[in-house]
Design a protein around this motif. Sequence first.
Motif, mmCIF file in Angstrom:
data_model
loop_
_atom_site.group_PDB
_atom_site.id
_atom_site.type_symbol
_atom_site.label_atom_id
_atom_site.label_comp_id
_atom_site.label_asym_id
_atom_site.label_seq_id
_atom_site.Cartn_x
_atom_site.Cartn_y
_atom_site.Cartn_z
ATOM 1 N N UNK A 46 14.569 -23.687 9.450
ATOM 2 C CA UNK A 46 15.560 -24.001 10.022
ATOM 3 C C UNK A 46 16.132 -22.544 10.646
ATOM 4 N N UNK A 47 16.932 -22.732 11.727
ATOM 5 C CA UNK A 47 17.301 -21.363 12.392
ATOM 6 C C UNK A 47 18.566 -21.024 11.661
ATOM 7 N N UNK A 48 19.270 -21.503 10.991
ATOM 8 C CA UNK A 48 20.467 -20.799 10.170
ATOM 9 C C UNK A 48 19.783 -20.239 9.115
ATOM 10 N N UNK A 49 18.862 -20.690 8.433
ATOM 11 C CA UNK A 49 18.197 -19.897 7.399
ATOM 12 C C UNK A 49 17.449 -18.680 7.832
ATOM 13 N N UNK A 50 16.896 -18.671 8.857
ATOM 14 C CA UNK A 50 16.378 -17.460 9.331
ATOM 15 C C UNK A 50 17.373 -16.481 9.946
ATOM 16 N N UNK A 51 18.446 -16.900 10.370
ATOM 17 C CA UNK A 51 19.418 -16.166 10.825
ATOM 18 C C UNK A 51 20.028 -15.391 9.596
ATOM 19 N N UNK A 52 20.221 -16.118 8.524
ATOM 20 C CA UNK A 52 20.882 -15.637 7.039
ATOM 21 C C UNK A 52 19.766 -14.364 6.492
ATOM 22 N N UNK A 53 18.476 -14.863 6.550
ATOM 23 C CA UNK A 53 17.573 -13.847 6.128
ATOM 24 C C UNK A 53 17.720 -12.634 6.841
ATOM 25 N N UNK A 54 17.913 -12.765 8.118
ATOM 26 C CA UNK A 54 17.822 -11.617 9.165
ATOM 27 C C UNK A 54 19.210 -10.801 8.776
ATOM 28 N N UNK A 114 0.772 -1.259 0.133
ATOM 29 C CA UNK A 114 0.132 -0.082 0.184
ATOM 30 C C UNK A 114 0.881 1.356 -0.053
ATOM 31 N N UNK A 115 0.063 2.603 0.137
ATOM 32 C CA UNK A 115 0.875 3.536 -0.286
ATOM 33 C C UNK A 115 1.184 4.586 1.058
ATOM 34 N N UNK A 116 0.579 4.188 2.071
ATOM 35 C CA UNK A 116 0.809 4.954 3.247
ATOM 36 C C UNK A 116 1.640 4.465 4.462
ATOM 37 N N UNK A 117 2.423 3.469 4.240
ATOM 38 C CA UNK A 117 2.964 2.896 5.327
ATOM 39 C C UNK A 117 4.435 3.246 5.039
ATOM 40 N N UNK A 118 5.517 2.202 5.403
ATOM 41 C CA UNK A 118 6.911 2.487 5.225
ATOM 42 C C UNK A 118 7.115 2.695 3.475
ATOM 43 N N UNK A 119 8.161 3.143 3.218
ATOM 44 C CA UNK A 119 8.600 3.167 1.849
ATOM 45 C C UNK A 119 9.013 1.867 1.445
ATOM 46 N N UNK A 120 9.680 1.122 2.352
ATOM 47 C CA UNK A 120 10.270 -0.076 1.964
ATOM 48 C C UNK A 120 10.212 -1.010 3.136
ATOM 49 N N UNK A 121 9.829 -2.154 3.073
ATOM 50 C CA UNK A 121 9.829 -3.257 3.938
ATOM 51 C C UNK A 121 11.135 -4.381 3.493
ATOM 52 N N UNK A 122 12.030 -4.492 4.587
ATOM 53 C CA UNK A 122 13.146 -5.634 4.354
ATOM 54 C C UNK A 122 13.113 -6.506 5.493
ATOM 55 N N UNK A 123 13.585 -7.848 5.334
ATOM 56 C CA UNK A 123 13.411 -8.608 6.487
ATOM 57 C C UNK A 123 14.492 -8.007 7.591
ATOM 58 N N UNK A 124 14.521 -8.779 8.885
ATOM 59 C CA UNK A 124 13.765 -9.728 9.200
ATOM 60 C C UNK A 124 12.397 -9.681 9.164
ATOM 61 N N UNK A 125 11.588 -10.736 9.354
ATOM 62 C CA UNK A 125 10.458 -10.947 9.283
ATOM 63 C C UNK A 125 9.534 -10.872 10.812
ATOM 64 N N UNK A 126 8.483 -10.349 10.836
ATOM 65 C CA UNK A 126 8.021 -10.194 12.116
ATOM 66 C C UNK A 126 7.920 -11.490 13.022
ATOM 67 N N UNK A 127 7.782 -11.559 14.330
ATOM 68 C CA UNK A 127 7.516 -12.447 15.119
ATOM 69 C C UNK A 127 6.059 -12.791 15.164
ATOM 70 N N UNK A 128 5.452 -13.826 15.678
ATOM 71 C CA UNK A 128 6.219 -15.186 16.188
ATOM 72 C C UNK A 128 6.918 -15.849 15.053
ATOM 73 N N UNK A 129 7.965 -16.445 15.430
ATOM 74 C CA UNK A 129 8.746 -17.292 14.537
ATOM 75 C C UNK A 129 8.059 -18.549 14.222
ATOM 76 N N UNK A 130 7.986 -19.138 13.069
ATOM 77 C CA UNK A 130 7.549 -20.532 12.841
ATOM 78 C C UNK A 130 8.725 -21.634 13.254
ATOM 79 N N UNK A 131 8.441 -22.142 14.297
ATOM 80 C CA UNK A 131 9.419 -23.070 14.872
ATOM 81 C C UNK A 131 10.153 -24.292 13.897
ATOM 82 N N UNK A 132 9.213 -24.450 12.907
ATOM 83 C CA UNK A 132 9.807 -25.526 12.012
ATOM 84 C C UNK A 132 10.828 -25.093 11.022
#
Length: 388
Positions: free
Chosen positions: A264-272, A244-262
């Motif tokens: 891989x934590x290494x991939x999540x850390x890499x994304x972050x 949409x138009x009225x929020x942040x200009x750009x969203x980038x990772x990390x993604x919001x909590x809560x985290x899906x525990x299934x």
Amino acid sequence: MLRTRPARLPSVALAATLLAACAAAQAVPTPAEHLGRSVGGDFTLADWGEVSGYYERLAAASPRVRLERVGQTTEGRDFLLAVISDEANLARLEELRGHAAVLADPRGVGDERVEQALREGRPFLMISLAMHSTEVAAPQLGLELAWRLATSDEEPYRSARERLVVLLLPCTNPDGLDHVVEWYRATVGTPYEGARMTQLYQRYAGHDNNRDWFMLSLQETRLVSQLLYERWHPQVYWDVHQQGQRGERLFVPPFRDPLNPNLDPGLIAGIGALGTRALMDLTREGLTGVATGVRFDMWWNGGNRNVPVRHNMIGLLTEAASAELASPLFLERRDLRAPGGGEYAPTNTFPAPWPGGWWRVRDILDYEHAFARSLLRSLAAEPRTWLE
């Protein structure tokens, strides 16, 4: 790229070689030259013929670009993939694909073969553009990004060519791109300028074409899935979107909590890690309104950037604020909303709020190019890390 210089090359031959190299570089058309207008200009959009035509010209002119016709879209248009790297990497592309396949599934190949793949391989970065066809900036981003990767000797493009292979999908919904461009061209300058289309831009699913990645009922999702999981096995996947138009200009990772525990934590850390570095790089460039850790999560297992995470790939999402299709939009600060709610003020996840003003497709491109530079720089700096 060759690093050794021919010994005692005669001056005449050297001059001829340099002139030929300069002529070849000049023969590569810029996107603006191809379109006959500026890229991301107000009130203009590029249709699929213009977009695909540029990649054909770029591949014909540059030895650093290969163009693959992967298949046909739902309505019969060519579905394309541009493979961009330096000449040395492209010369051994099948070998590099073999290394990627080993790293994607190393069962039964032995430690020595895995070490060879890590030592000799190159990280593959796949970039997906314009699945949602009303998110109109991405096809034009691809034109400029492909050109810069193919021609620029500035960093990070030069190092990215040497140390990475970029797999660029010029548009993941060419049918929809044409429908949206046709609609916009028919309505620009009328009271309906910027209005929503009166038809679905994907014949069967419309905007929900990004909900098909667990079921693969659409031709386009089948083609991309084959590229991801059967042919290329990229280590990193960047899915480029608008919101949409009225929020942040750009969203980038990390993604919001809560985290899906299934996951891989290494991939999540890499994304972050990649997203947080991008937040720093964009903020240092003076690009305000970049947010992280809000709005978008990792639970939905049918989305284009989520399913690769289930296949040991780093799945990245960016969401840029939209204009009125290609029409500029003016927003006062009081019109803006804090990402995640609350007061529109600096936070740890939104360190530099955008002050408001005009917002254009060109602005979207500038933010997305800045993310691309950060991503290319991060991957090229530690290629083995991302292969591991």
